[in-house]
Design an enzyme around this catalytic site. Sequence first.
Site, short mmCIF file in Angstrom:
data_model
loop_
_atom_site.label_atom_id
_atom_site.label_comp_id
_atom_site.label_asym_id
_atom_site.label_seq_id
_atom_site.Cartn_x
_atom_site.Cartn_y
_atom_site.Cartn_z
N HIS A 57 -25.66 -32.68 14.21
CA HIS A 57 -24.21 -32.51 14.05
C HIS A 57 -23.83 -32.41 12.59
O HIS A 57 -23.01 -31.58 12.20
CB HIS A 57 -23.46 -33.70 14.65
N ARG A 77 -18.80 -21.47 16.36
CA ARG A 77 -19.40 -22.56 17.13
C ARG A 77 -18.27 -23.44 17.69
O ARG A 77 -17.54 -24.07 16.93
CB ARG A 77 -20.30 -23.42 16.24
N ARG A 118 -18.77 -18.63 20.67
CA ARG A 118 -19.91 -19.08 21.44
C ARG A 118 -19.49 -20.31 22.25
O ARG A 118 -18.95 -21.26 21.69
CB ARG A 118 -21.08 -19.46 20.52
N CYS A 160 -28.24 -13.32 14.33
CA CYS A 160 -27.49 -14.46 13.79
C CYS A 160 -28.46 -15.58 13.46
O CYS A 160 -29.32 -15.92 14.27
CB CYS A 160 -26.46 -14.93 14.82
#
Length: 750
Positions: free
Chosen positions: A361, A468, A504, A674
Amino acid sequence: MADSQSRKLLGRLREALAESSAGQARLDRITTIIATSMHTEVCSIYLFRDADTLELCATEGLRPEAVHKTRLRLGEGLVGRVARKNRPINTADAPSTRGFRYMPETGEEIYSSFLGVPIQRLGERLGVLVVQSKEARQYSDDEVYGLEVVAMVLAEMTELGAFIGEGAALSARHQNPAMFKGTVAQEGIAEGRVWLHEPRVVVTNPIADDPEAETERLMAAIETLRGSIDDQMTGIALAEKDQREVLETYRMFAHSRGWIRRMCADIARGLSAEAAVEKEQSSARNRMESVPDAYMRERLQDLDDLANRLLRILSGQGNDTGAAMPDRPILVARNIGPGELLEYGRKLRGIVLEQGSVGSHAVIVARALAIPLVIHADGLATEALNGDPILVDGDQGIVHLRPSENVTTAFRDKMAMQAKAQERYADLRGLPAQSLCGAVVSLTMNAGLMADLPSLEGSGAEGVGLFRTELQFLARPNVPKRGDLAALYARVMDAANGRRVVFRTLDIGSDKVLPYMRRVDEPNPALGWRAIRLTLDKPGIMRMQLQALIRAAAGRPLSVMFPFVAQFDEFREARAHLLDEVERERRLGHKVPEKVEIGAMLETPSLAFAPEQFFALADFISIGGNDLKQFFFAADRENERVRRRYDTLNVSFLTFVEQIVARCREAGTPLSFCGEDAGRPVEAVCLAAMGVRALSMRPASIGPVKSLLRRVNLEDARAAIDASRAAGDQSVRRAVTDWLGNVLRAEQVA
């Protein structure tokens, strides 16, 4: 050694430490006190000179001339074994014990019994404390325990600098320059001052006179700790089951009789309440290192965190120490969660972690904030102090703490060169990434936060090739509301100002675990229940997110991409969910997107061999280079031993990319690449030469990639690649680098 004897010994040690002696004299005095108090002929202190070498620094009973002469490697002899295993060795017959090494210069051959305990502080190995006797006897459990208590005090005194000075056995801590080699997690370089995420609690009073008073202090602090946990639980809804379970674990430890009993026993021996807590914390960290079970390691981590909270209550040294955050702060921590990192935001110049992973994260947030990040910098959080000067080289994974003037000068020269290059790239902002042969490559940026979007203008990106969406889920203590997500996604599209944004869908699982979702213990999480597999199994989460995206579009075009698709049926099912939600929104009278593009991330080799129908049905495909490469080479990108063995420009991998390009071209399906490699100029040229015409990368990489693409002929690049393949090379890197060198030299001559 009874409690009263232990307290007397610690009292004598405190007197010795209070004397105005030089460091070596103080160490010598301590060995005499310990030997006398424990009725042994020998007491010796071995300290680490470097990570692998122990040195005899003081002794009572062995030959004085051996001091600072006798050295042992980690794991060598009984002393080295104590240090390596972080566990005591207690034997009545040392010479016949496995691992014994005879050191004639010490004169220890006349001593049979041996007891050695580690000198350590919160997992940091400092040395070994040894007592020996001529009598062949096993030391009692009480004597072992008593010596461990003494070793704990020595560790604290070492931290406080008690053994430095004239004739010192140790050099001063927290003063000398130090270099740490870690792992690159986010490229970039930064100069600044250390800001510790969790400043260490320094135990200045390891020895106490009044066990009853210290026990009362401990129990009062534990009650405060329990109360804070109960308050946290009161504020959590019953529905938030997983978060409650985490706090239930904390509550269980806070009420653990064994934990409290051990700390009270340490206090009875003469330790202060703070030192007793820290002793137990060190034990927990030692156990953590040797426990193979992931669940148990996590529980021991909980106990470690709880001990930190208790130490801050006892010492009054809370997270808010009163220190002001320095200018140009560089965050230093053992680890950090995404929510805590987002709170710091763009105030930080860089981040260095002792733990972490390249897909964690914290890395995702650091990339979103474009902050250089180095992980696995072991020992830095222990050595650094708030305000220390620090240099972070995220390109090399190197950190310089309290750097010398020469290192700082060289580092600043590198920063100046990079700044000049960025100025040159700014002139290309409005120009296309068009090669000399006329091929145009679309360059887009990766994003995950609103804070990323201003980079669209500054970098010259044509849009967002990957947004994201998991960060909004990871940074919160509970599931975000659909309305909040819709508002965020709408702001992202507004900020893009008509440029395409590819969202995404939720990519969680593996090392990206939601704080409110039960962790699933899997032997290999990267290959487990994650991304599209998880959301297809939990369709409620998927539908909620898709509804938020549709409402955010408010009639505008919408591009949605599903991650980690391994087979056609997964994509077909996820696509049907999205189309169903569009139809549902239409029936409810809500505005629906004027156009919906539905794509997939190709991150597993299996998807490259999917039926033709998949390529025909997908509106676009994006190669997820980071995951695809690790699965293609069967090399975990978290494993430093193997991940660097395999090159993106390996002939096999480039040939595989070429096959994907051919399948997409036959189906008329747009293809992009990507990942980290898209933002590396040489790799970008090679991918474009293989036929990839869209690359998505971090904003800072767009200038360098565009600059090189505009200076080369992709047909010539392809010729260099083909020649290297024909020659049987494993990687085309050398051939392409040589070709590029010739091209750029010719450019300079012209």
